[in-house]
Design a protein around this motif. Structure first.
Motif, PDB file in Angstrom:
ATOM      1  N   GLU A 190      12.563 -11.414  49.157  1.00  0.00           N
ATOM      2  CA  GLU A 190      12.250 -11.267  50.302  1.00  0.00           C
ATOM      3  C   GLU A 190      10.759 -12.043  50.892  1.00  0.00           C
ATOM      4  N   HIS A 191       9.962 -12.440  49.871  1.00  0.00           N
ATOM      5  CA  HIS A 191       8.810 -13.017  49.909  1.00  0.00           C
ATOM      6  C   HIS A 191       8.759 -14.551  49.531  1.00  0.00           C
ATOM      7  N   SER A 192       9.932 -15.204  49.380  1.00  0.00           N
ATOM      8  CA  SER A 192      10.400 -16.460  49.010  1.00  0.00           C
ATOM      9  C   SER A 192       9.530 -16.990  48.027  1.00  0.00           C
ATOM     10  N   ILE A 193       9.526 -16.507  46.785  1.00  0.00           N
ATOM     11  CA  ILE A 193       8.831 -16.613  45.580  1.00  0.00           C
ATOM     12  C   ILE A 193       9.770 -17.119  44.542  1.00  0.00           C
ATOM     13  N   SER A 194       9.901 -18.248  44.227  1.00  0.00           N
ATOM     14  CA  SER A 194      11.070 -18.815  43.153  1.00  0.00           C
ATOM     15  C   SER A 194      10.500 -18.871  41.991  1.00  0.00           C
ATOM     16  N   ILE A 195      11.635 -18.558  41.213  1.00  0.00           N
ATOM     17  CA  ILE A 195      11.302 -18.618  39.322  1.00  0.00           C
ATOM     18  C   ILE A 195      11.642 -19.640  39.078  1.00  0.00           C
ATOM     19  N   ASP A 200      15.379 -28.038  37.716  1.00  0.00           N
ATOM     20  CA  ASP A 200      16.625 -27.933  38.447  1.00  0.00           C
ATOM     21  C   ASP A 200      17.328 -26.736  38.323  1.00  0.00           C
ATOM     22  N   GLN A 201      17.774 -25.982  39.364  1.00  0.00           N
ATOM     23  CA  GLN A 201      18.212 -24.520  39.245  1.00  0.00           C
ATOM     24  C   GLN A 201      19.617 -24.539  38.705  1.00  0.00           C
ATOM     25  N   ASP A 202      20.388 -25.487  38.730  1.00  0.00           N
ATOM     26  CA  ASP A 202      21.647 -25.537  38.134  1.00  0.00           C
ATOM     27  C   ASP A 202      21.486 -25.535  36.715  1.00  0.00           C
ATOM     28  N   SER A 203      20.581 -26.219  36.208  1.00  0.00           N
ATOM     29  CA  SER A 203      20.428 -26.553  34.652  1.00  0.00           C
ATOM     30  C   SER A 203      20.092 -25.023  33.821  1.00  0.00           C
ATOM     31  N   VAL A 204      19.353 -24.149  34.898  1.00  0.00           N
ATOM     32  CA  VAL A 204      18.902 -22.823  34.209  1.00  0.00           C
ATOM     33  C   VAL A 204      19.708 -21.555  34.718  1.00  0.00           C
ATOM     34  N   ALA A 205      20.814 -21.908  35.521  1.00  0.00           N
ATOM     35  CA  ALA A 205      21.490 -20.877  36.169  1.00  0.00           C
ATOM     36  C   ALA A 205      22.074 -19.842  35.155  1.00  0.00           C
ATOM     37  N   MET A 258      11.487 -21.800  23.739  1.00  0.00           N
ATOM     38  CA  MET A 258      11.134 -22.641  22.552  1.00  0.00           C
ATOM     39  C   MET A 258      12.536 -22.946  22.244  1.00  0.00           C
ATOM     40  N   GLY A 259      13.509 -22.874  23.008  1.00  0.00           N
ATOM     41  CA  GLY A 259      14.948 -23.575  22.589  1.00  0.00           C
ATOM     42  C   GLY A 259      15.566 -24.428  23.530  1.00  0.00           C
ATOM     43  N   GLN A 260      16.644 -23.772  24.087  1.00  0.00           N
ATOM     44  CA  GLN A 260      17.354 -24.542  25.169  1.00  0.00           C
ATOM     45  C   GLN A 260      16.569 -25.350  26.206  1.00  0.00           C
ATOM     46  N   HIS A 261      15.706 -24.643  26.714  1.00  0.00           N
ATOM     47  CA  HIS A 261      14.992 -25.361  27.916  1.00  0.00           C
ATOM     48  C   HIS A 261      13.476 -25.823  27.593  1.00  0.00           C
ATOM     49  N   LEU A 262      13.144 -25.907  26.594  1.00  0.00           N
ATOM     50  CA  LEU A 262      11.636 -26.374  26.217  1.00  0.00           C
ATOM     51  C   LEU A 262      11.452 -27.565  26.902  1.00  0.00           C
ATOM     52  N   SER A 263      12.453 -28.768  26.395  1.00  0.00           N
ATOM     53  CA  SER A 263      12.442 -29.989  27.303  1.00  0.00           C
ATOM     54  C   SER A 263      12.209 -30.171  28.810  1.00  0.00           C
ATOM     55  N   GLU A 264      13.040 -29.320  29.091  1.00  0.00           N
ATOM     56  CA  GLU A 264      13.163 -28.983  30.775  1.00  0.00           C
ATOM     57  C   GLU A 264      11.864 -28.737  31.395  1.00  0.00           C
ATOM     58  N   LEU A 265      11.219 -27.557  30.646  1.00  0.00           N
ATOM     59  CA  LEU A 265       9.861 -27.168  31.111  1.00  0.00           C
ATOM     60  C   LEU A 265       8.872 -28.244  31.204  1.00  0.00           C
TER      61      LEU A 265
END
Length: 287
Positions: A190-195, A200-205, A258-265
């Motif tokens: 509702e407040h347009s706050i994105s996580i 890329d949102q598809d990679s962390v879907a 610390m695993g799958q998405h460390l490099s993407e962060l």
């Protein structure tokens, strides 16, 4: 004999280069005092990575503090230079309207520092302090997110990968935690706050719908009826396990960080820095 040169070797060369160089990873923890930020880090690495400090005492001339903790980890020849940014004093004042200002200034200042270093003729000793992930610890309440939570997360989310966390999940039933999660998701939308807006949102879907993560922090170890020793908290009604997916989302959060998405962060923060540098240099030229 397989071909050992050419484009097929580039991924291997990149991996070897990364193993040799290691990575810098900066994680910021934001939340009210006593919400379990220090306990989470010690639980995450299963060691006393950060010693508990004396209770933060607000003063008239002091707002939210920025306290960095640096540590290094090595696993199978891979070096991880980790910086944990604690924020004591956040939300501990009578008037908390501006408690998130120092944190926003700190995040922006890290990008500016890198830009200034890149403008120097000698860049051999460059230091990177960009914040790759901001864990925002939410206190579960019947009223949902407070105005401070909304203002803070709104400003953090456009600058850094925001990861909302529900603290002390063992104090509530599973149904209560799930209900509170839905309230948080609805309020953020509702407040347009994105996580994790920078990624890329598809990679962390597979992870975004699970957020906010609920966690249990504990260094205590207890033996179950089957003889297995687990980390958790023991109560009169039973045992709340840290690494049991039925009890909390600690494993999912650890895997995400610390695993799958460390490099993407890390790479998503670098991409944000490139855009920041472009806009900052354009501003300087126009000035």
């Amino acid at each position: 004999m397989p071909n050992s040169i050419g484009l097929s070797m580039l991924p291997i060369q990149k991996r070897l280069y990364a193993l040799k160089k290691g990575v810098n990873f900066t994680m910021m923890l934001v939340g009210e005092s006593g919400v379990g930020k220090t306990s989470f880090i010690n639980t995450l690495f299963d060691t006393l990575a950060i010693k508990p400090t004396a209770e933060f005492k607000p003063s008239p001339d002091k707002t939210t503090e920025i306290v960095p903790h640096k540590m290094e980890f090595e696993e199978e020849g891979f070096d991880l230079r980790l910086t944990i940014i604690d924020t004591p004093g956040f939300g501990d004042f009578i008037d908390n309207r501006y408690c998130w200002y120092p944190i926003v200034r700190y995040i922006d200042e890290q990008y500016r520092r890198v830009v200034y270093q890149e403008c120097q003729p000698d860049r051999s000793n460059m230091t990177h302090g960009e914040v790759h992930a901001c864990l925002y610890f939410i206190v579960p309440t019947a009223t949902g997110l407070s105005q401070i939570d909304l203002e803070a997360m709104k400003n953090f989310s456009i600058r850094v990968n925001l990861i909302p966390v529900i603290a002390k999940a063992d104090a509530f039933t599973r149904d209560e935690v799930n209900t509170f999660k839905e309230v948080v998701r609805k309020t953020l939308k509702e407040h347009s706050i994105s996580i994790c807006e920078l990624i890329d949102q598809d990679s962390v879907a597979d992870f975004i719908p699970e957020m906010p993560f609920s966690i249990i922090n504990s260094a205590g170890r207890f033996e179950k009826e089957d003889g297995k020793t687990v980390r958790g908290r023991k109560y009169s009604w039973g045992l709340a396990e840290v690494e049991n997916p039925k009890h909390c989302d600690f494993l999912k959060l650890r895997d995400f960080l610390m695993g799958q998405h460390l490099s993407e962060l890390i790479t998503s923060t670098e991409s944000y820095h490139d855009n920041y540098r472009r806009d900052f240099m354009k501003y300087r030229l126009e000035s």
